[in-house]
Design an enzyme around this catalytic site. Structure first.
Site, PDB file in Angstrom:
ATOM      1  N   LYS A 123       8.447 -38.441 -22.511  1.00 55.60           N
ATOM      2  CA  LYS A 123       7.736 -37.352 -23.128  1.00 55.60           C
ATOM      3  C   LYS A 123       8.089 -36.110 -22.518  1.00 55.60           C
ATOM      4  CE  LYS A 123       6.326 -39.968 -26.835  1.00 55.60           C
ATOM      5  NZ  LYS A 123       7.121 -39.821 -27.743  1.00 55.60           N
ATOM      6  N   TYR A 145       6.367 -43.539 -19.669  1.00 60.70           N
ATOM      7  CA  TYR A 145       5.997 -42.910 -21.039  1.00 60.70           C
ATOM      8  C   TYR A 145       5.715 -41.329 -20.629  1.00 60.70           C
ATOM      9  CZ  TYR A 145       3.531 -41.848 -25.203  1.00 60.70           C
ATOM     10  OH  TYR A 145       2.771 -41.153 -26.230  1.00 60.70           O
TER      11      TYR A 145
END
Length: 251
Positions: free
Chosen positions: A181, A177
């Site tokens: 991002k 994650y």
């Protein structure tokens, strides 16, 4: 084109991953403003139900089946939106996943256990998805007077935040994650640099209570959507910015 509900002054927006959480709350808040909202969701049953709930509250909302990992699904979504409007004022790339998990939030897959193939699903949604959707909707965006794209990022994607020992993100070791991002952040900068006629900005919702974190977040979904809604509704406004509800986020 169906003009039964839209007027030349109606602002239009598409929100991906909008059947729940931040996406749903964003759609709800924009609907409250009188915008025409296209609610994108991969799960048709949940998407239809979400759109019905918003419509019951008086929102001008249309469900759009949309799987951001599928070229065919995105192309069909463009056709659906184009059949209802000649332009798209705002695109909100909200759909996102955290990646594979071994257990609860404190048991994320460690870097040493992570294999290249483990990153593929999260990059498909969080990185390739926004590229796929943005590329497909650019013609409709460019038909608007002030087109803007809001990428829903995270403070976990900030190098400055992740290396700051005073921030809880610095204690996270996860290759999926946060890395996705960080990639989305750079994508957005390059979009802003390369497509000056469309505004591209990054919204960091902050640690918000959603399914994504098993509702461990400390903010409400309304607080978590503040930066998203601000970027969506500010016109004219900036491009190439990275902000949360309190202001600028360090890169």
């Amino acid at each position: 084109m169906n003009d039964s509900q839209e007027t030349p002054t109606t602002t239009t927006a598409l929100v991906t991953g909008a059947n729940k959480g931040l996406g749903y709350e964003t759609a709800r808040r924009l609907g409250e403003l009188g915008w025409r909202v296209f609610l994108g969701a991969r799960d048709e049953a949940r998407g239809q139900e979400a759109a019905k709930r918003l419509a019951a509250e008086g929102a001008d909302v249309t469900f759009v089946p949309l799987d951001v990992t599928s070229d065919d699904s995105v192309a069909a979504a463009v056709r659906t939106v184009r059949n209802s409007t000649a332009r798209l004022d705002v695109l909100i790339n909200n759909a996102g996943i955290t990646g594979e998990r071994v257990g609860p939030m404190d048991k994320l897959t460690s870097p040493e256990e992570t294999l290249p193939q483990d990153l593929v699903p999260v990059f498909q949604v969080n990185v390739f998805g926004p590229v796929r959707v943005t590329h497909a909707f650019l013609p409709l965006l460019r038909a608007a007077d002030d087109p803007r794209v809001v990428m829903v990022s995270s403070g976990a994607g900030s190098l400055a935040v992740a290396t700051n020992p005073e921030r809880p993100e610095s204690a996270v070791a996860h290759l999926m994650y946060p890395v996705s991002k960080a990639a989305l952040n750079m994508l957005t900068v390059q979009y802003a640099n390369g497509i000056p006629d469309v505004r591209f900005n990054l919204a960091d919702p902050g640690f918000t209570a959603t399914d994504l974190n098993h509702h461990q977040g400390v903010q409400t979904v309304t607080e978590g959507t503040d930066a998203i809604v601000e970027f969506a509704t500010t016109s004219p406004g900036p491009t190439g910015q990275y902000r949360d509800r309190n202001g600028d986020v360090p890169w």
